[in-house]
Scaffold this active site. Structure first.
Site, mmCIF file in Angstrom:
data_model
loop_
_atom_site.group_PDB
_atom_site.id
_atom_site.type_symbol
_atom_site.label_atom_id
_atom_site.label_comp_id
_atom_site.label_asym_id
_atom_site.label_seq_id
_atom_site.Cartn_x
_atom_site.Cartn_y
_atom_site.Cartn_z
ATOM 1 N N SER A 1 6.256 -5.162 7.019
ATOM 2 C CA SER A 1 6.602 -6.556 6.467
ATOM 3 C C SER A 1 5.257 -7.215 6.095
ATOM 4 C CB SER A 1 7.057 -7.482 7.658
ATOM 5 O OG SER A 1 6.446 -7.533 8.817
ATOM 6 N N HIS B 1 10.931 -2.388 3.130
ATOM 7 C CA HIS B 1 10.930 -3.322 4.185
ATOM 8 C C HIS B 1 12.428 -3.633 4.402
ATOM 9 C CE1 HIS B 1 10.264 -7.981 5.117
ATOM 10 N NE2 HIS B 1 10.329 -7.234 6.094
ATOM 11 N N ASN C 1 8.212 -12.398 2.601
ATOM 12 C CA ASN C 1 7.505 -12.973 3.650
ATOM 13 C C ASN C 1 6.507 -13.975 3.125
ATOM 14 O OD1 ASN C 1 8.650 -12.188 6.257
ATOM 15 N ND2 ASN C 1 7.197 -10.379 6.244
ATOM 16 N N GLU D 1 13.644 -4.623 0.526
ATOM 17 C CA GLU D 1 12.523 -4.946 -0.320
ATOM 18 C C GLU D 1 11.887 -3.754 -0.496
ATOM 19 O OE1 GLU D 1 9.306 -8.405 -0.819
ATOM 20 O OE2 GLU D 1 9.876 -7.959 1.370
#
Length: 731
Positions: free
Chosen positions: A442, A463, A513, A475
């Site tokens: 991440s 991800h 993120n 992702e």
């Protein structure tokens, strides 16, 4: 070629078969409505036809819903008055369904008419249920995999082809509310228990049973067409019915916080419609439906959660390479993330090798799938046989040699560059040269991790979001040398496990993120400024965020926040902003690690339920005498996320605004009513957004500084979808 065909049997029963060309499931479009209308006219005009059965030519399903592009076409056809175009178009649909429902009956006596039954081989969603609701009896095949319901509320609209009015009058407001306001889907037996379908029969008997009923000379007058209609549960103007609507109104406002227009409009249509005759109620439903369709929130939700999401799932940005379907996947690391990846892979029918340092850890990871299946058996969702088949697909081991034959590796080990590099080298000694290696991380840069690989063009980031089996987004991160095959393989795998993919380029925190961490930090920063934690949390929820930033920190754990803070500070040096560190590090040292520890920004009882915000916050960070407005707090919380999305687009991390919007909603729950960050900016207008961010930047600092792209678009009065939609659709 028409999507509808009709064959009249020797018994005088017409079988109307719906079979959308080139689709795995029936989808209604403009032409389909016209074709169905002509066949209904033929049924009613032909004296030799005694009645009809409407069914599907698709095995295991009746219909998946409406082609929502119809809405755009109706607006276009109306020119300068799109609302009138929508109203006239939707009322045209109502006329066809009302024709089915009245079936040639005398309008005064309700005599005559030909029975029309719906025979559902399986899944019936949206218009695929609204049409059957207009028929006189609904037969459903006993197909446990089938889903029957009206999920429109989930994409920002409500059932607008009579489903809202018919279902609420058939079941009463209370009985219809889970199906209408929550979009609940049922299998055929549960749909019968709920009163949605009338009969559930063996699949091989479906047409015969429907035919028999048509020939039985049944009463086909609907309750709402009787002279003295009685609505189940009572009308709004009697005591019982009144309380139902009061409760429903409270429930809607409690769940939507007033930011989702469709739920309120749906309830208004049911409430107002229940006080008048059915034909007037249909017009009321249509007016509220058009009201919702003209709302920019609904348009944005439809675009992001239906059109764009579907396009991404079908490979809108997939490189033009041969099929890369995954046959055998190796999952490295059997912790919570690895165990979840193994579970969803096995559910997709993929052979899985789940590897960890020791056999005990690997077995524990496999046990996660066993526990998941056991819960499914208790709920009637699966069987012991299916559980065993699921477990048989997973090999738990600590032997790297078991990875031989894998065409995809997903590494989910400890977030450390050195550990990941060691694992990468060990794997490449065993797997074939064509195997794609994906790292589930991440935060760590993919390009840096790929340096450990002998084949960086076959190295990529995938991800997952936790918990893997529940979160819809994946992702995919391209490193500097990731090749087209690696991207295609990742996309094909995500399609196999039935998730929605977005593809982004490598950068710190990637996309999701990158946007969500500033949201958390802004909430924490406001606490240190003396802003009421309750104001921060409620402001977030009132603007559509599923969790306030403090609750989200507790859910993801404060020790994770500390870990990210240390890594970011190490990487950024003097550019690092440490304004949130004091509170995070002090809570970490005090053992207040969040929900898992029973203490964080919130206090928790022994069952893990939140009991209220931690009072110690007020002692350390006393409330300021003057508190900001709710709007000011909301702007800080939303813009701090949205500006990162714009920067990601500006820097080329995002290549497609559709991925930015869909990823935001599915990845971290960014205000779904808005359609995503770029849709929200388009609602505000880029000139205002540029002006407002300049104000926020002057007041609160550089994190709100207006990106050059937004400044330029604001000066030109451009919208994001106006500027980038064609580019996205051409991708």
């Amino acid at each position: 070629m028409s999507d509808f065909s009709m064959k009249v049997g020797d018994d005088g029963v017409a079988i109307i078969t719906w079979d959308t060309q080139g689709k795995s499931m029936n989808v209604m479009n403009m032409q389909g409505f016209q074709d169905l209308d002509k066949l209904i006219d033929e049924v009613l005009a032909n004296e030799e036809i005694k009645g009809a059965v409407l069914t599907s030519g698709k095995e295991g399903s009746f219909a998946g819903g409406m082609d929502l592009n119809i809405i755009a076409k109706m607006k276009e056809m109306a020119g300068d008055n799109p609302a009138k175009g929508l109203f006239d178009g939707v009322m045209g649909m109502h006329a066809i369904l009302r024709k089915i429902e009245r079936a040639g009956m005398d309008p005064k006596t309700n005599k005559g008419g030909k029975p029309i039954a719906a025979a559902l081989p399986g899944t019936a969603l949206g218009i695929g249920l609204e049409i059957p609701l207009a028929c006189h009896r609904i037969f459903a095949a006993d197909n446990p995999k089938a889903k029957i319901g009206l999920p429109e509320i989930m994409v920002g609209i409500f059932p607008g082809a009579g489903g809202t009015t018919r279902l609420s009058r058939k079941l009463g407001a209370m009985g219809a509310s889970p199906l209408l306001l929550e979009g609940r889907l049922n299998d055929p037996k549960k749909a019968k228990m709920a009163g949605v379908v009338d009969e559930v029969v063996a699949p091989e008997e479906l047409l015969d049973k429907a035919r028999e009923w048509v020939l039985s000379n049944p009463n086909i007058v609907k309750p709402w067409d009787e002279k003295k209609e009685k609505i189940p549960g009572g009308a709004p103007y009697n005591p019982a019915g009144f309380m139902t609507y009061v409760g429903a109104s409270a429930m809607v406002n409690g769940k939507t916080q007033g930011v989702y227009p469709a739920a309120k409009a749906l309830l208004s249509a049911v409430y107002e419609g229940a006080q008048v005759d059915f034909d007037t109620a249909i017009r009321i439903e249509c007016r509220w439906f058009v009201n919702v369709l003209m709302n920019p929130s609904s348009s944005a939700m439809i675009r992001s959660l239906f059109i764009n999401k579907e396009a991404l799932e079908k490979g809108a940005n997939r490189p033009d390479v041969a099929d890369e379907k995954v046959k055998k996947v190796g999952v490295l690391g059997a912790g919570m993330m690895g165990a979840g990846i193994a579970l969803v892979s096995a559910q997709a029918g993929i052979e899985v090798v789940l590897l960890d340092q020791n056999q005990e850890a690997a077995d524990k990871g496999k046990a996660y799938t066993e526990s998941f299946a056991d819960k499914g058996i208790k709920r009637g969702k699966t069987t012991p046989e299916k559980k065993q088949a699921l477990l048989d697909r997973i090999t738990a081991t600590n032997d790297y040699n078991a990875l031989a034959g894998c065409d995809l590796i997903i590494e989910a080990v400890f977030e450390d560059v050195g550990v990941k590099a060691e694992v990468t080298k060990k794997v490449e000694e065993v797997v074939g040269e064509d195997c794609i290696f994906a790292t589930n991380t991440s935060t760590l840069p993919i390009t840096e991790l790929a340096k450990a690989s002998k084949r960086p063009e076959q190295f990529i980031g995938i991800h997952f979001f936790s918990p893997v089996e529940k979160m819809l987004l994946v992702e995919i991160i391209k490193g500097a040398e990731s090749g087209d095959r690696a991207v295609a393989k990742s996309l094909d795998y995500v399609r196999q496990i039935r998730k929605t993919p977005i593809v982004v380029n490598d950068a710190r925190f990637f996309y999701a993120n990158r946007c969500i961490i500033p949201y958390i930090n802004e909430g924490i920063r406001m606490v240190t400024e003396g802003i009421s934690p309750a104001l921060i949390e409620h402001a977030a929820k009132l603007v559509g965020m599923p969790l306030g930033p403090l609750q989200l920190t507790d859910e993801t754990s404060i020790d994770l926040g500390v870990k990210i803070a240390k890594a970011t500070r190490s990487a950024m040096g003097e550019a690092y902003d440490d304004s949130c560190d004091e509170i995070l590090f002090s809570m970490f040292e005090a053992g207040r690690l969040g929900r898992k520890a029973g203490a964080g920004f919130y206090d928790y009882d022994e069952k893990g339920k939140r009991t209220g915000l931690w009072k110690g916050l007020a002692e350390k960070y006393p409330l300021a005498d003057e508190q900001p407005s709710v709007t000011e707090v909301q702007h800080r919380l939303l813009f701090v996320q949205v500006l990162e999305a714009v920067r990601a687009l500006e820097e080329g991390v995002l290549e497609d605004i559709r991925e930015g919007d869909v990823g935001a909603i599915l990845g971290w729950g960014f205000a779904p009513w808005s359609g995503g960050p770029f849709s929200w900016l388009d609602m505000l207008g880029t000139p205002y957004a540029a002006e407002r961010t300049a104000e926020l930047s002057e007041t609160y600092g550089a994190r709100f500084s207006t990106p050059e792209l937004l400044k330029e678009m604001g000066a030109k009065g451009q919208s994001f979808y106006g500027r980038f939609a064609k580019q996205a659709n051409a991708a």
